[in-house]
Design a protein around this motif. Structure first.
Motif: not given
Length: 251
Positions: A159-182
């Motif tokens: 029950e762990k969550i990892l998010a990886y942004s890859c190459d990106t400018e700051p964007c809301e898609q990354t915020v939603r992708l990583a929401s609540g991630a450990d």
């Protein structure tokens, strides 16, 4: 216990101690390579990973510092007698170009080549990539120079969550992708077109309310500048760690 091993932590210009950014997700039944550069078989061996244990490859985008090692990896595995299939995932844009690249090498004429599946992902948020007993992996488009995806890895048993942004400018898609991630692994190449600074990575981590922020894809060697950890701490109050080559992150 599943884990992530950082195989490279540098931006597009590698150094002796910092290879281009790529990583491997290791579980009991699946071993998933995220991007593929350098001399992959050697890099995996240095990390204690048997090349034949690879089950899947996810390519985040078609830039040389993320994809250049794929032809060499496939050729080496074939020469060393691999017979079991491998799956490669990426956006339509990425897979079309990767298949064309392999075509330039004439790999269709290499005898007794093991099965390779090319799986094209939709350019949509939280698109399913891989769902197995251990991992549920989803992708979302991020803001880079060409079509690019970030990843969200949910470890089902732990029950762990990892998010990886890859190459990106700051964007809301990354915020939603990583929401609540450990754990959030976010690039810190600098505040330039298609990229983010460490301070901006901290802002994303704060908005997404993640547990730990790892900075990756940063300038290294003689191109290193500033103090990425201190910069990220200006905008993020949680723990900040600078990813380094062969670092292991437990999941």
């Amino acid at each position: 216990m599943p884990k992530v091993i950082i195989l490279g932590s540098s931006n597009a210009v590698p150094t002796i101690n910092h290879e281009n950014t790529h990583l491997v997700i290791v579980g009991r039944e699946r071993t998933i390579l995220v991007d593929c550069v350098s001399t992959p078989v050697v890099r995996l061996e240095q990390a204690g990973i048997d090349f034949n244990s690879l089950t899947d490859i996810i390519i985040t985008h078609f830039h040389p510092d993320h994809v250049a090692g794929v032809p060499l990896l496939l050729m080496d595995m074939w020469l060393m007698g691999r017979t079991k299939p491998i799956n490669i995932y990426g956006l339509h844009y990425t897979m079309d170009k990767l298949e064309a690249l392999m075509g330039f090498y004439g790999w269709g004429e290499w005898p007794n080549f093991f099965p390779v599946g090319f799986y094209r992902l939709p350019e949509a948020e939280m698109a399913p990539v891989l769902d197995c007993a251990e991992f549920n992996i989803r992708s979302s488009p991020v803001h880079h120079m060409i079509p690019t995806i970030g990843l969200r890895v949910e470890c089902n048993h732990e029950e762990k969550i990892l998010a990886y942004s890859c190459d990106t400018e700051p964007c809301e898609q990354t915020v939603r992708l990583a929401s609540g991630a450990d754990i959030l692994i976010h690039e810190a190449a600098g505040a330039t077109f298609g990229h983010s600074s460490a301070e901006q990575a901290g802002e994303i981590a704060t908005k997404a309310e993640v547990g730990i922020l790892y900075l990756i894809h940063y300038p290294s060697g003689r191109y290193a500048k500033g103090d990425p950890i201190s910069e990220a701490r200006r905008t993020y109050a949680g723990e900040v760690i600078l990813a380094t080559d062969f670092m292991t992150i437990g999941l």
